[in-house]
Design a protein around this motif. Structure first.
Motif, PDB file in Angstrom:
ATOM      1  N   GLY A   7      45.797  -5.398  79.850  1.00 25.98           N
ATOM      2  CA  GLY A   7      46.368  -6.721  80.001  1.00 25.98           C
ATOM      3  C   GLY A   7      46.599  -7.190  81.421  1.00 25.98           C
ATOM      4  O   GLY A   7      45.996  -8.157  81.877  1.00 25.98           O
ATOM      5  N   PHE A   8      47.444  -6.483  82.135  1.00 27.30           N
ATOM      6  CA  PHE A   8      47.952  -7.014  83.386  1.00 27.30           C
ATOM      7  C   PHE A   8      46.922  -7.035  84.509  1.00 27.30           C
ATOM      8  O   PHE A   8      47.074  -7.765  85.471  1.00 27.30           O
ATOM      9  N   TYR A   9      45.872  -6.215  84.402  1.00 32.95           N
ATOM     10  CA  TYR A   9      44.817  -6.293  85.400  1.00 32.95           C
ATOM     11  C   TYR A   9      44.022  -7.588  85.281  1.00 32.95           C
ATOM     12  O   TYR A   9      43.290  -7.949  86.199  1.00 32.95           O
ATOM     13  N   GLY A  10      44.172  -8.286  84.157  1.00 32.88           N
ATOM     14  CA  GLY A  10      43.442  -9.526  83.964  1.00 32.88           C
ATOM     15  C   GLY A  10      44.247 -10.783  84.238  1.00 32.88           C
ATOM     16  O   GLY A  10      43.765 -11.892  84.001  1.00 32.88           O
ATOM     17  N   VAL A  11      45.473 -10.625  84.754  1.00 34.33           N
ATOM     18  CA  VAL A  11      46.340 -11.782  84.981  1.00 34.33           C
ATOM     19  C   VAL A  11      45.738 -12.742  85.998  1.00 34.33           C
ATOM     20  O   VAL A  11      45.806 -13.964  85.842  1.00 34.33           O
ATOM     21  N   SER A  12      45.133 -12.219  87.058  1.00 37.16           N
ATOM     22  CA  SER A  12      44.603 -13.085  88.117  1.00 37.16           C
ATOM     23  C   SER A  12      43.488 -13.980  87.585  1.00 37.16           C
ATOM     24  O   SER A  12      43.461 -15.189  87.856  1.00 37.16           O
ATOM     25  N   VAL A  13      42.563 -13.398  86.821  1.00 42.12           N
ATOM     26  CA  VAL A  13      41.458 -14.194  86.257  1.00 42.12           C
ATOM     27  C   VAL A  13      41.991 -15.220  85.270  1.00 42.12           C
ATOM     28  O   VAL A  13      41.601 -16.391  85.282  1.00 42.12           O
ATOM     29  N   LEU A  14      42.907 -14.786  84.401  1.00 43.65           N
ATOM     30  CA  LEU A  14      43.489 -15.706  83.421  1.00 43.65           C
ATOM     31  C   LEU A  14      44.222 -16.848  84.115  1.00 43.65           C
ATOM     32  O   LEU A  14      44.116 -18.009  83.691  1.00 43.65           O
ATOM     33  N   SER A  15      44.949 -16.563  85.171  1.00 44.07           N
ATOM     34  CA  SER A  15      45.698 -17.596  85.889  1.00 44.07           C
ATOM     35  C   SER A  15      44.760 -18.637  86.485  1.00 44.07           C
ATOM     36  O   SER A  15      45.041 -19.840  86.429  1.00 44.07           O
ATOM     37  N   LEU A  16      43.657 -18.173  87.055  1.00 42.49           N
ATOM     38  CA  LEU A  16      42.687 -19.109  87.622  1.00 42.49           C
ATOM     39  C   LEU A  16      42.117 -20.025  86.546  1.00 42.49           C
ATOM     40  O   LEU A  16      42.054 -21.251  86.718  1.00 42.49           O
ATOM     41  N   VAL A  17      41.715 -19.438  85.421  1.00 45.46           N
ATOM     42  CA  VAL A  17      41.136 -20.243  84.333  1.00 45.46           C
ATOM     43  C   VAL A  17      42.168 -21.215  83.774  1.00 45.46           C
ATOM     44  O   VAL A  17      41.861 -22.390  83.513  1.00 45.46           O
ATOM     45  N   ALA A  18      43.412 -20.739  83.571  1.00 43.07           N
ATOM     46  CA  ALA A  18      44.460 -21.607  83.023  1.00 43.07           C
ATOM     47  C   ALA A  18      44.771 -22.758  83.982  1.00 43.07           C
ATOM     48  O   ALA A  18      44.978 -23.903  83.550  1.00 43.07           O
ATOM     49  N   PHE A  19      44.808 -22.470  85.269  1.00 39.50           N
ATOM     50  CA  PHE A  19      45.065 -23.515  86.270  1.00 39.50           C
ATOM     51  C   PHE A  19      43.982 -24.588  86.204  1.00 39.50           C
ATOM     52  O   PHE A  19      44.279 -25.796  86.200  1.00 39.50           O
ATOM     53  N   LEU A  20      42.720 -24.164  86.131  1.00 36.80           N
ATOM     54  CA  LEU A  20      41.618 -25.115  86.064  1.00 36.80           C
ATOM     55  C   LEU A  20      41.640 -25.899  84.755  1.00 36.80           C
ATOM     56  O   LEU A  20      41.329 -27.093  84.734  1.00 36.80           O
ATOM     57  N   VAL A  53      43.467 -16.711  75.843  1.00 35.91           N
ATOM     58  CA  VAL A  53      43.834 -15.300  76.007  1.00 35.91           C
ATOM     59  C   VAL A  53      43.021 -14.420  75.065  1.00 35.91           C
ATOM     60  O   VAL A  53      42.530 -13.353  75.450  1.00 35.91           O
ATOM     61  N   GLY A  54      42.858 -14.858  73.816  1.00 38.11           N
ATOM     62  CA  GLY A  54      42.081 -14.082  72.867  1.00 38.11           C
ATOM     63  C   GLY A  54      40.647 -13.888  73.319  1.00 38.11           C
ATOM     64  O   GLY A  54      40.098 -12.778  73.231  1.00 38.11           O
ATOM     65  N   ILE A  55      40.023 -14.951  73.809  1.00 35.89           N
ATOM     66  CA  ILE A  55      38.640 -14.859  74.280  1.00 35.89           C
ATOM     67  C   ILE A  55      38.550 -13.960  75.507  1.00 35.89           C
ATOM     68  O   ILE A  55      37.619 -13.145  75.637  1.00 35.89           O
ATOM     69  N   MET A  56      39.521 -14.089  76.431  1.00 40.97           N
ATOM     70  CA  MET A  56      39.502 -13.239  77.625  1.00 40.97           C
ATOM     71  C   MET A  56      39.657 -11.769  77.255  1.00 40.97           C
ATOM     72  O   MET A  56      38.956 -10.898  77.777  1.00 40.97           O
ATOM     73  N   LEU A  57      40.566 -11.471  76.331  1.00 44.00           N
ATOM     74  CA  LEU A  57      40.755 -10.087  75.908  1.00 44.00           C
ATOM     75  C   LEU A  57      39.507  -9.563  75.201  1.00 44.00           C
ATOM     76  O   LEU A  57      39.149  -8.389  75.344  1.00 44.00           O
TER      77      LEU A  57
END
Length: 252
Positions: free
Chosen positions: A44-57, A96-100
């Protein structure tokens, strides 16, 4: 037939994992807590940076598209309502589901598949170690735990992106944006998104383990079942989201 055999295998996998996660701890035979912590960090937490970028966009893009429609009627102040409800109920959990699925699910299926090729799973059975206890439960539990946390992160970052573009480019006052966002997003909306996150995490974890154990004897199988993990996880997540939405519409 092969389809029914696969369904039975999946049901047995879920049953074993449920036993070791729920029943066995009361008998002093629970899964390893240290392994769970390691998997929480890895899945989970190793993917926070990528998820944050996508969510921001996503927050930026949705706000721009919302302004394109709402500006015609001078209703840009409704953008925070759209963003708040859209992110919390639908977009963040599915994102989040797709990213996981693409990240953690694929990695988990490949890891288990490689263990199958090297006959490490067979060795575990010989040593009296149930793979459901030492592999399935820590991974599935970690995904179910981190998914709602990641949903919260996606909500906050997406709303922040919307706040920047809406107040900076579309003439909505800071106070108006925050007030309308707070009024639009209710506790049931937040809980719905978090609940979806838990369910989607379970879906990704079980499907990844299922396809990982389906690998039989070649490196080609590892790649094939890893791809199937991503595809089927995303398909089942979309179907589950549709069922969630239909249920909420009927009951709401």
């Amino acid at each position: 037939c092969a389809f029914m055999s696969s369904i039975v295998d999946f049901a047995v996998l879920v049953y074993d994992a449920t036993y070791w996660a729920v029943v066995a701890p009361f008998r002093g035979e629970g899964f390893e807590g240290g392994e769970l912590v390691d998997r929480v960090t890895r899945n989970g937490f190793y993917g926070v940076s990528v998820l944050s970028l996508v969510a921001f966009l996503f927050g930026l893009v949705l706000s721009v598209n919302g302004a394109y429609l709402l500006e015609t009627w001078g209703q840009n102040q409704l953008i925070p309502d759209m963003i708040g409800i859209g992110l919390t109920r639908e977009i963040s959990p599915v994102m989040v589901g797709i990213m996981l699925s693409a990240r953690s699910g694929a990695a988990l299926a490949a890891e288990i598949g490689t263990m199958q090729v090297r006959e490490e799973i067979s060795a575990m059975w010989v040593m009296g170690m149930n793979p459901a206890r030492f592999i399935v439960v820590p991974n599935v539990a970690s995904l179910a735990f981190v998914a709602p946390v990641l949903v919260l992160v996606a909500n906050l970052v997406g709303m922040f992106g919307s706040f920047l573009i809406t107040t900076g480019a579309f003439g909505v006052d800071n106070t108006v944006f925050l007030r309308r966002l707070a009024d639009a997003v209710t506790l049931p909306d937040l809980l719905t998104g978090l609940g979806k996150g838990v369910v989607f995490g379970l879906i990704v974890g079980f499907i990844a383990c299922w396809f990982g154990f389906a690998v039989r004897g070649s490196a080609e199988d590892v790649g094939k079942y890893t791809t199937r993990t991503v595809v089927w996880s995303i398909v089942v997540i979309i179907v589950a989201d549709g069922l969630f939405s239909a249920g909420l519409y009927i009951t709401g």
